[in-house]
Enzyme design. Structure first.
Site, PDB file in Angstrom:
ATOM      1  CG  HIS A 176      65.081  22.463  -1.024  1.00 32.84           C
ATOM      2  ND1 HIS A 176      65.791  21.343  -1.355  1.00 32.84           N
ATOM      3  CD2 HIS A 176      65.534  23.456  -1.824  1.00 32.84           C
ATOM      4  CE1 HIS A 176      66.637  21.647  -2.331  1.00 32.84           C
ATOM      5  NE2 HIS A 176      66.498  22.920  -2.636  1.00 32.84           N
ATOM      6  CG  ASP A 216      62.994  25.542  -3.282  1.00 38.08           C
ATOM      7  OD1 ASP A 216      63.832  26.280  -3.821  1.00 38.08           O
ATOM      8  OD2 ASP A 216      62.708  24.417  -3.724  1.00 38.08           O
ATOM      9  CG  HIS A 255      68.959  20.628  -5.185  1.00 36.09           C
ATOM     10  ND1 HIS A 255      67.751  21.183  -5.533  1.00 36.09           N
ATOM     11  CD2 HIS A 255      68.801  19.298  -5.369  1.00 36.09           C
ATOM     12  CE1 HIS A 255      66.915  20.240  -5.929  1.00 36.09           C
ATOM     13  NE2 HIS A 255      67.539  19.078  -5.849  1.00 36.09           N
ATOM     14  CE  LYS A 261      70.414  25.381  -3.802  1.00 37.95           C
ATOM     15  NZ  LYS A 261      69.086  25.972  -3.788  1.00 37.95           N
ATOM     16  CG  HIS A 300      58.140  26.909 -12.821  1.00 35.76           C
ATOM     17  ND1 HIS A 300      59.276  27.210 -13.548  1.00 35.76           N
ATOM     18  CD2 HIS A 300      58.570  26.280 -11.703  1.00 35.76           C
ATOM     19  CE1 HIS A 300      60.341  26.775 -12.892  1.00 35.76           C
ATOM     20  NE2 HIS A 300      59.949  26.201 -11.765  1.00 35.76           N
ATOM     21  CG  ASN A 327      67.940  27.919  -9.650  1.00 37.29           C
ATOM     22  OD1 ASN A 327      67.707  28.896  -8.935  1.00 37.29           O
ATOM     23  ND2 ASN A 327      67.127  26.888  -9.738  1.00 37.29           N
TER      24      ASN A 327
END
Lengths: 335, 335
Positions: free
Chosen positions: B166, B236, B118, B81, B240, B20
């Site tokens: 996750h 995960d 996810h 994914k 950021h 992603n």
């Protein structure tokens, strides 16, 4: 105070003034001073309509029976507020042992002083599943409070007037609906409109008790629009500066005062419950507190109203409004 | 990449590289380029140990059977994914209609390519109680996904290897524990250590799926420390910048890479489950993916370790670490 008080006074004829200032309002003398400051601030900003600040005392371990007697005699102190220690802004002085305050509650019951509750339990060891190292999870705190403290207060002081403030869960709705006479709850506009999802999206929606899930919001809407007199409006509007909200943490409180009535109207509109709005906003609360009903008129018209981003706060700060920049469908006007 | 990659490569011999990015990695050619960039970045920062980036493709509505064949043949693409549209960072290209991707899942099943999920449903109209205007509440999204999508995937493609990544809820633990062979789940360190309370306290703890309640955390700890091979580590870890986290909103992702093993150790220590840590961290995941087990040794010693506040990120930014400035009880060393 001058920056934000006018918004509340413009929308409401009176408001219950919370005592969780710094320092807290624990004595009638302080409440009197605070009340004068409020009235003076309104005069200073040129506000001319009637606005009555209804004062409250902050319940601490040191609250005395004598102070309760003084409060009841004052006429302007209408309630005593309980904060669980460390639950919300300036709550660190909250009473730690309600059992020891039995004489205080008995005196309040005798004199008709209302007990307002921030209904959360922060520390508890009796609900293991929702508790970590003795600290109850944010989503469970109100539920634990109902079982651990409220049941005791409601049954232990059978004539004490109790308001469970800013309720957030379907369990609280159920409790209040089925409790004895003299038990009521307030509901904020933001708890009727938003959920934990909105808190995750923005710190400006963070308040305590935290916004809960959609099923809870639906139960609050059920209660607010039911016409049941035990449920009435209480904004819990709390101005915090933009800089204090826009951090990694972000302090707790939603600022709804400038368009509080419009926000409630928006919530009631979701259920087409226009016939129930006046009672919830203007009548049931006054009746519960034994106050005469206000005589002035509020007119709500269907008109697009964009919530401003922020208002000035003191000399250099801003307060961001709850739901800033969203469009509401209503506008309130006041005679 | 040069700022943060070294932390992962220092702690782990390999990692599943999420697709992603912007733009997303949807083709084997892109995965190959990304893999080379990763290897080059490690060389540039003078990293000398072996680190194998295991690549993934981003599942979109346009993913073809031919691309799956190419991926399986490549040898370095290990999984595909799935992101529900708009669930997390750069998920806007996620597949909107899994039914139409049946031939893709059939080919993956045939060729042994793993489907990583996810596991959240964002839009749904079939669970009214948890949904507002078609949008599922953050606390309910994983639960809705189990019922609405995962059951169909697990039974519809009986040999497809599926990793529910996750996981965050007791319901997900229950589902995976009782599912058919070939269904597994990863658990992050932060979901083992923190709850929604920590998200309310700091945006640095905000990630998707959101951290849940204490009862869920306990169920995750149960699963991780059970020795059940269906549950294994997956960090995960998501860097950021501080400025993107410390806003009213705060983007989603926890950065755990620099001390990931120490964080997992801290969680396992809560259960005194030292004998289960190696399997969870190093063996079960490799076995599930059909990879040979790593030969190097990680040694964990009981030693106070303070998590640094932040690390540099590019030329001007910082990334704040998950649980910054907290003290851990362990330190990992690597041969």
């Amino acid at each position: 105070m001058k920056s934000v008080l006018g918004y509340t006074a413009h929308q409401f004829g009176r408001a219950l003034i919370m005592p969780n200032t710094a320092p807290p309002i624990t004595k009638v003398g302080q409440a009197s001073t605070y009340r004068r400051q409020i009235k003076k601030a309104l005069k200073d900003i040129g506000f001319s309509k009637t606005f009555e600040p209804l004062m409250t005392l902050y319940l601490t371990d040191k609250t005395t029976v004598a102070e309760i007697e003084k409060a009841a005699k004052s006429g302007f102190v209408k309630a005593v507020k309980y904060y669980p220690p460390n639950a919300t802004t300036n709550s660190q002085n909250g009473a730690t042992d309600l059992q020891k305050l039995k004489p205080v509650f008995e005196k309040m019951q005798e004199l008709g002083l209302v007990l307002c509750l921030h209904g959360e339990t922060i520390k508890s060891n009796i609900f293991g599943d929702s508790t970590r190292q003795g600290k109850v999870g944010v989503m469970q705190r109100e539920k634990v409070f109902l079982a651990e403290k409220l049941t005791w207060l409601v049954s232990g002081f059978p004539k004490l007037k109790i308001v469970l403030e800013h309720i957030t869960t379907k369990e609280a709705v159920y409790f209040v609906k089925n409790a004895r006479k003299g038990v009521a709850a307030t509901i904020t506009a933001h708890h009727l409109l938003a959920t934990i999802d909105d808190v995750i999206e923005s710190h400006h929606n963070k308040c305590m008790p935290i916004l809960k899930e959609e099923a809870d919001r639906q139960a609050l809407l059920d209660a607010a629009t039911s016409g049941n007199k035990r449920f009435f409006a209480g904004t819990d509007s709390a101005p915090h500066s933009k800089t204090k909200k826009e951090t990694a943490c972000g302090c707790a409180g939603c600022f709804t005062a400038p368009l509080a009535i419009e926000l409630y109207a928006e919530a009631f509109d979701e259920r087409d419950a226009w016939d129930k709005l006046e009672g919830f906003m203007s009548l049931y609360g006054a009746d519960f507190y034994g106050l005469s009903r206000n005589k002035s008129t509020v007119t709500i018209t269907r008109q697009k109203t964009v919530i401003p981003q922020s208002v000035t706060y003191g000399e250099k700060e801003l307060v961001v409004l709850f739901w800033a920049e969203k469009e509401l469908s209503f506008l309130a006007t006041f005679d």
